[in-house]
Scaffold this motif. Sequence first.
Motif, PDB file in Angstrom:
ATOM      1  N   UNK A   1      42.246  -4.311 -16.025  1.00  0.00           N
ATOM      2  CA  UNK A   1      42.669  -3.071 -15.380  1.00  0.00           C
ATOM      3  C   UNK A   1      41.925  -2.856 -14.065  1.00  0.00           C
ATOM      4  N   UNK A   2      42.613  -2.468 -13.006  1.00  0.00           N
ATOM      5  CA  UNK A   2      41.967  -2.212 -11.717  1.00  0.00           C
ATOM      6  C   UNK A   2      40.857  -1.173 -11.840  1.00  0.00           C
ATOM      7  N   UNK A   3      39.699  -1.492 -11.289  1.00  0.00           N
ATOM      8  CA  UNK A   3      38.579  -0.563 -11.317  1.00  0.00           C
ATOM      9  C   UNK A   3      37.785  -0.565 -12.597  1.00  0.00           C
ATOM     10  N   UNK A   4      38.141  -1.439 -13.533  1.00  0.00           N
ATOM     11  CA  UNK A   4      37.436  -1.510 -14.818  1.00  0.00           C
ATOM     12  C   UNK A   4      36.637  -2.802 -14.893  1.00  0.00           C
ATOM     13  N   UNK A   5      35.325  -2.695 -14.894  1.00  0.00           N
ATOM     14  CA  UNK A   5      34.457  -3.854 -15.032  1.00  0.00           C
ATOM     15  C   UNK A   5      33.926  -3.965 -16.447  1.00  0.00           C
ATOM     16  N   UNK A   6      32.992  -4.850 -16.637  1.00  0.00           N
ATOM     17  CA  UNK A   6      32.453  -5.088 -17.975  1.00  0.00           C
ATOM     18  C   UNK A   6      31.759  -3.842 -18.537  1.00  0.00           C
ATOM     19  N   UNK A   7      31.013  -3.121 -17.690  1.00  0.00           N
ATOM     20  CA  UNK A   7      30.312  -1.935 -18.177  1.00  0.00           C
ATOM     21  C   UNK A   7      31.305  -0.884 -18.670  1.00  0.00           C
ATOM     22  N   UNK A   8      32.337  -0.624 -17.870  1.00  0.00           N
ATOM     23  CA  UNK A   8      33.347   0.356 -18.279  1.00  0.00           C
ATOM     24  C   UNK A   8      34.030  -0.077 -19.567  1.00  0.00           C
ATOM     25  N   UNK A   9      34.385  -1.355 -19.648  1.00  0.00           N
ATOM     26  CA  UNK A   9      35.034  -1.863 -20.855  1.00  0.00           C
ATOM     27  C   UNK A   9      34.138  -1.669 -22.078  1.00  0.00           C
ATOM     28  N   UNK A  10      32.855  -1.947 -21.924  1.00  0.00           N
ATOM     29  CA  UNK A  10      31.924  -1.810 -23.048  1.00  0.00           C
ATOM     30  C   UNK A  10      31.775  -0.350 -23.483  1.00  0.00           C
ATOM     31  N   UNK A  11      31.765   0.566 -22.525  1.00  0.00           N
ATOM     32  CA  UNK A  11      31.684   1.993 -22.873  1.00  0.00           C
ATOM     33  C   UNK A  11      32.888   2.397 -23.714  1.00  0.00           C
ATOM     34  N   UNK A  12      34.068   1.984 -23.288  1.00  0.00           N
ATOM     35  CA  UNK A  12      35.295   2.343 -24.008  1.00  0.00           C
ATOM     36  C   UNK A  12      35.313   1.709 -25.398  1.00  0.00           C
ATOM     37  N   UNK A  13      34.941   0.442 -25.480  1.00  0.00           N
ATOM     38  CA  UNK A  13      34.909  -0.241 -26.780  1.00  0.00           C
ATOM     39  C   UNK A  13      33.940   0.449 -27.732  1.00  0.00           C
ATOM     40  N   UNK A  14      32.803   0.875 -27.196  1.00  0.00           N
ATOM     41  CA  UNK A  14      31.786   1.509 -28.030  1.00  0.00           C
ATOM     42  C   UNK A  14      32.186   2.924 -28.422  1.00  0.00           C
ATOM     43  N   UNK A  15      32.553   3.730 -27.435  1.00  0.00           N
ATOM     44  CA  UNK A  15      32.777   5.155 -27.688  1.00  0.00           C
ATOM     45  C   UNK A  15      34.088   5.438 -28.402  1.00  0.00           C
ATOM     46  N   UNK A  16      35.124   4.658 -28.119  1.00  0.00           N
ATOM     47  CA  UNK A  16      36.425   4.975 -28.717  1.00  0.00           C
ATOM     48  C   UNK A  16      36.697   4.172 -29.983  1.00  0.00           C
ATOM     49  N   UNK A  17      36.332   2.892 -29.961  1.00  0.00           N
ATOM     50  CA  UNK A  17      36.649   2.047 -31.114  1.00  0.00           C
ATOM     51  C   UNK A  17      35.443   1.697 -31.980  1.00  0.00           C
ATOM     52  N   UNK A  18      34.286   2.167 -31.589  1.00  0.00           N
ATOM     53  CA  UNK A  18      33.120   1.964 -32.430  1.00  0.00           C
ATOM     54  C   UNK A  18      32.577   0.552 -32.450  1.00  0.00           C
ATOM     55  N   UNK A  19      32.894  -0.240 -31.426  1.00  0.00           N
ATOM     56  CA  UNK A  19      32.332  -1.584 -31.341  1.00  0.00           C
ATOM     57  C   UNK A  19      30.871  -1.487 -30.875  1.00  0.00           C
ATOM     58  N   UNK A  20      29.990  -2.342 -31.367  1.00  0.00           N
ATOM     59  CA  UNK A  20      28.592  -2.304 -30.928  1.00  0.00           C
ATOM     60  C   UNK A  20      28.410  -2.964 -29.556  1.00  0.00           C
ATOM     61  N   UNK A  21      29.225  -2.537 -28.597  1.00  0.00           N
ATOM     62  CA  UNK A  21      29.160  -3.088 -27.240  1.00  0.00           C
ATOM     63  C   UNK A  21      28.100  -2.337 -26.441  1.00  0.00           C
ATOM     64  N   UNK A  22      27.429  -3.038 -25.556  1.00  0.00           N
ATOM     65  CA  UNK A  22      26.300  -2.467 -24.818  1.00  0.00           C
ATOM     66  C   UNK A  22      26.633  -2.345 -23.334  1.00  0.00           C
ATOM     67  N   UNK A  23      26.789  -1.115 -22.878  1.00  0.00           N
ATOM     68  CA  UNK A  23      27.120  -0.858 -21.468  1.00  0.00           C
ATOM     69  C   UNK A  23      25.829  -0.595 -20.694  1.00  0.00           C
ATOM     70  N   UNK A  24      25.409  -1.564 -19.932  1.00  0.00           N
ATOM     71  CA  UNK A  24      24.127  -1.458 -19.226  1.00  0.00           C
ATOM     72  C   UNK A  24      24.322  -0.818 -17.855  1.00  0.00           C
ATOM     73  N   UNK A  25      23.680   0.342 -17.661  1.00  0.00           N
ATOM     74  CA  UNK A  25      23.692   1.003 -16.364  1.00  0.00           C
ATOM     75  C   UNK A  25      22.284   0.999 -15.781  1.00  0.00           C
ATOM     76  N   UNK A  26      22.075   1.721 -14.705  1.00  0.00           N
ATOM     77  CA  UNK A  26      20.759   1.717 -14.060  1.00  0.00           C
ATOM     78  C   UNK A  26      19.679   2.304 -14.964  1.00  0.00           C
TER      79      UNK A  26
END
Length: 214
Positions: free
Chosen positions: A118-143
């Motif tokens: 998806x345009x504008x969606x990188x790995x961090x954004x994808x991980x946030x969505x996977x974690x917050x919406x679907x409960x995957x143990x994905x790690x969204x690393x920010x600053x």
Amino acid sequence: MAKQLPYPVMREIFTRFQASEAEPVGELEHTNAYTLVVAVALSAQATDKGVNKATRGLFAVADTPQKMLNLGLEAVTEHIKTIGLYRNKAKNVIKLSQMLVDDYGGEVPNSRAALQRLPGVGRKTANVVLNMWWGHPAQAVDTHIFRVGNRAGICPGKDVDAVERAIEDHVPVDFQQHAHHWLILHGRYICIARKPKCGACIINDLCQFEEKTT
């Protein structure tokens, strides 16, 4: 960069985080998977508070990809003009909405690879969505996570990918689901960039940061 903390110390750190806040949640306001994707994409180089202020009105009239397309680029741009890089972000919102309609039947996919298309969606954004919406143990690393991980020795790494791997490799599995939220909130409110609030830190005695303020 601090050295990786040993397993018993890691377990104690996350036990304390869990005791402090058992169910940490992200601060971006959303109502469904689609509005979460949009909110996270808009949050790049912007504060959650600023994004929430802009998206309340936007999501009130456009909470699905088709509604966003019906709203149109000009109106989307007007809604989010208080957010940094808003013109390019508005274009990406329209483009990702079109792709969701054309390729995914208007539904948000629940795989990292599909989300990153998806345009504008990188790995961090994808991980946030996977974690917050679907409960995957994905790690969204920010600053915030990058800073806390390297200061404390919780998940040291030279770049965000290395820090993400360190979380996956070293945080005990029973804490993986909420690990990135605990670390983000700790970095946002306690282990801040300048003058960290070490006196209020619940892991002060376990942290390897050499320049503690207490």
